[in-house]
Design a protein around this motif. Structure first.
Motif, short mmCIF file in Angstrom:
data_model
loop_
_atom_site.label_atom_id
_atom_site.label_comp_id
_atom_site.label_asym_id
_atom_site.label_seq_id
_atom_site.Cartn_x
_atom_site.Cartn_y
_atom_site.Cartn_z
N ILE A 1 0.82 -1.08 0.03
CA ILE A 1 -0.17 0.00 0.10
C ILE A 1 0.84 1.23 0.14
O ILE A 1 1.91 1.38 0.81
CB ILE A 1 -0.68 -0.03 1.27
N ALA A 2 0.53 2.39 -0.83
CA ALA A 2 1.40 3.46 -0.63
C ALA A 2 0.64 4.55 0.28
O ALA A 2 -0.67 4.65 0.35
CB ALA A 2 1.30 3.99 -1.97
N LYS B 1 -7.79 8.62 6.40
CA LYS B 1 -7.93 7.20 5.90
C LYS B 1 -6.74 6.21 5.81
O LYS B 1 -5.62 6.56 5.51
CB LYS B 1 -8.81 7.39 4.48
N SER B 2 -7.47 4.88 5.70
CA SER B 2 -6.56 3.78 5.75
C SER B 2 -7.06 2.79 4.88
O SER B 2 -8.37 2.56 4.70
CB SER B 2 -5.65 3.45 6.86
N TYR C 1 -12.73 4.86 -2.69
CA TYR C 1 -11.82 5.03 -1.81
C TYR C 1 -10.83 6.34 -2.00
O TYR C 1 -10.73 6.95 -1.14
CB TYR C 1 -10.63 3.73 -1.59
N TYR C 2 -10.64 6.41 -3.37
CA TYR C 2 -9.67 7.55 -3.65
C TYR C 2 -10.42 8.93 -3.23
O TYR C 2 -9.86 9.91 -3.12
CB TYR C 2 -9.26 7.44 -4.96
N ASP D 1 -3.02 6.54 3.73
CA ASP D 1 -2.95 5.52 2.83
C ASP D 1 -3.47 6.06 1.51
O ASP D 1 -4.70 6.52 1.30
CB ASP D 1 -3.51 4.28 3.05
N ILE D 2 -2.68 6.21 0.39
CA ILE D 2 -3.15 6.81 -0.78
C ILE D 2 -3.98 5.78 -1.50
O ILE D 2 -5.07 5.66 -2.05
CB ILE D 2 -1.93 6.82 -1.73
N GLY D 3 -3.43 4.49 -1.48
CA GLY D 3 -4.16 3.20 -2.13
C GLY D 3 -3.29 2.31 -2.31
O GLY D 3 -2.18 2.23 -1.93
#
Length: 381
Positions: free
Chosen positions: A168-169, A236-237, A229-230, A184-186
Motif C-alpha cells: 500500500i502507498a 483514511k487507511s 476509496y480515492y 494511505d493513498i491506495g
C-alpha cells in the motif's frame, strides 16, 4: 537506548530489521542508524500468509499456527539483528508483526490484527518486545495507520512530503505552516504483485519489466480510478482487505497480461502523483519496494508534470528499504518514555495515544523515566 525494529509489510516478502541508537538532548532526538538487513520469508510461510488474507477463508487453527510460525520467524530475524547490527547489546525490540486484517467500515477503523507472537521474539533475544502498535490509536478513534508520520514530521521541512510505496502507498505531507497530513493513498505494489503472481507465476514485476512490455488500457484505467476509496477524505487507511487478488478478478480482464500490468502500474503512478499534487509538496522523499521500479518512478514523475522533485529517503539518512523498520524503532523509544507515537492529525484519533503492548524479556522489565513531552525534532546521524 538501543532499539531493534522489525517489520513485515503488506508485500509480505521479507522481514526488514533495523537497529538504531537514540539519545535526547536539548529538545532534539538523535537517531543513529546502526545498520539494517532483510530476511526473506520462507516460501512456505509466505504462502501461509497469503492463504489467510482476504478474500480467502481460514480457520482459527490456521491463525494460531501462523501466529506462532511468524513469531518464530520474527524472533530469528531479531536475533540476527542483535548479533549482526548491535554487537549483542540492545534494550528493546519493536515488532510491527504481519498485518492480516484491517477492519474498516466506511471511514471508520474498528480493529486491526497483526500476527507474530512476541513471546517467541523475547525468547529468541532475551529482550523485552513492544508489539501490537496500532490498536491503541484505533481505540482512541483513529485509523491505526499510517504510523510512520511521527518520523516523517520530525525530518521534513515545510513544503516537503514522504512517500512509501509498499504493498500500500502512503503519504505524509508537511504544509507551509507546518501542519501534517498523512494517509494511505491506495495500492502501491499490491495489485501489480497480484497480477504478476496470477498471470506470470512471479512474486512481483521486478523493475517493471513485464509492465514496460504492455500498453495502458485507458478504459480499464478509468474504471480503476473510479474506486470510491480515492475520493474519501483523509484521515483514511486501507489494505489488502480491499486491494487483493479478488479485486482483479472482478475486473474480468481477458486481454494481454502485459497490458494489465502496465495499466496497474499507471494506476499507482496516477494516484500517487495526484495525492502529492493536492498538497503542493515540492520535494518528495520516497521509500519502499516501489522505489526500485524504474517504470513506476518514471510514470510518477511524468504524471507529476514537473510539479515536484522525487528523491529518496537515503538523502535524509534513512535507507529506502528499511525506513519503516527504523520508524518502528522510533515508536519503541517514544512508548518506552511514555510518549505518544501516533499523530491524531494523521490518523484521526481523538487523542494522541502511547502505542503498543510490552512482553518482558529474561530480565526484569525496566523502563526509562517518562519524559512528559518532546519537541518532535529528529536528527539522523
Amino acid at each position: 537506548m538501543r532499539i531493534i525494529g522489525i517489520m513485515s509489510g503488506t508485500s509480505h516478502d521479507a522481514i526488514d530489521v533495523a537497529a538504531a541508537d537514540f539519545s535526547y538532548t536539548d529538545g532534539i532526538l538523535r537517531l543513529t542508524p546502526l545498520g539494517d538487513l532483510a530476511v526473506e520469508h520462507d516460501p512456505r510461510l509466505r504462502a501461509a500468509v497469503v492463504a489467510v488474507l482476504p478474500p480467502a477463508k481460514t480457520t482459527i487453527g490456521d491463525v494460531c499456527e501462523l501466529d506462532t510460525r511468524l513469531g518464530r520467524a520474527f524472533g530469528a530475524a531479531a536475533a540476527r539483528g542483535l548479533a549482526e547490527l548491535c554487537e549483542g547489546h540492545a534494550d528493546l525490540v519493536v515488532s510491527h508483526g504481519q498485518t492480516v486484517f484491517h477492519w474498516i467500515e466506511g471511514t471508520r477503523a474498528h480493529g486491526t490484527l497483526q500476527l507474530g507472537q512476541p513471546a517467541w521474539i523475547a525468547a529468541a533475544t532475551g529482550l523485552p518486545v513492544l508489539s501490537d502498535l496500532r490498536a491503541a490509536d484505533i481505540a482512541a478513534g483513529g485509523q491505526g495507520a499510517p504510523l510512520v508520520p511521527v518520523l516523517d514530521a520530525g525530518l521534513l521541512a515545510p513544503g516537503q512530503a514522504a512517500l512509501n510505496i509498499g504493498g500500500i502507498a502512503n503519504l505524509t505531507a508537511v504544509a507551509a505552516d507546518g501542519a501534517v497530513t498523512a494517509y494511505d493513498i491506495g495500492p502501491g505494489n499490491a495489485l501489480i504483485d497480484a497480477a504478476a503472481r496470477v498471470h506470470f507465476g512471479l512474486a512481483y514485476d521486478k523493475g517493471g519489466a513485464l509492465a514496460v512490455r504492455g500498453t495502458v488500457d485507458e478504459a480499464l484505467l478509468a474504471r480503476l480510478l473510479a474506486e470510491p476509496y480515492y475520493r474519501l477524505p483523509a484521515p483514511k487507511s486501507t489494505g489488502k482487505e480491499l486491494f487483493h487478488g479478488g479485486y482483479l478478478d472482478d475486473l474480468g480482464w481477458t486481454g494481454d497480461p502485459h497490458d494489465l500490468l502496465a495499466t496497474l502500474t499507471e494506476l499507482t503512478a496516477a494516484t500517487i502523483a495526484d495525492a502529492v499534487a493536492a498538497h503542493g509538496s515540492r520535494i518528495v522523499y520516497a521509500s519502499g519496494g516501489g522505489v526500485h521500479n524504474p517504470l513506476l518512478r518514471a510514470r510518477i514523475w511524468a504524471r507529476g508534470e514537473g510539479r515536484f522533485e522525487l528523491r529518496e529517503t537515503g538523502d535524509l539518512g534513512i535507507p529506502v528499504d528499511a525506513k519503516e523498520a527504523y520508524a518502528f524503532a522510533l515508536l519503541g523509544w517514544l512508548s518506552a518514555h511514555g510518549l505518544p507515537g501516533a499523530l491524531p492529525e494523521a490518523t484521526g484519533a481523538s487523542r494522541a495515544a502511547v502505542l503498543g503492548s510490552l512482553t518482558a524479556g529474561v530480565q526484569p522489565l525496566r523502563l526509562p523515566e517518562p519524559l512528559g513531552e518532546w519537541s518532535g525534532r529528529i536528527v539522523v546521524g
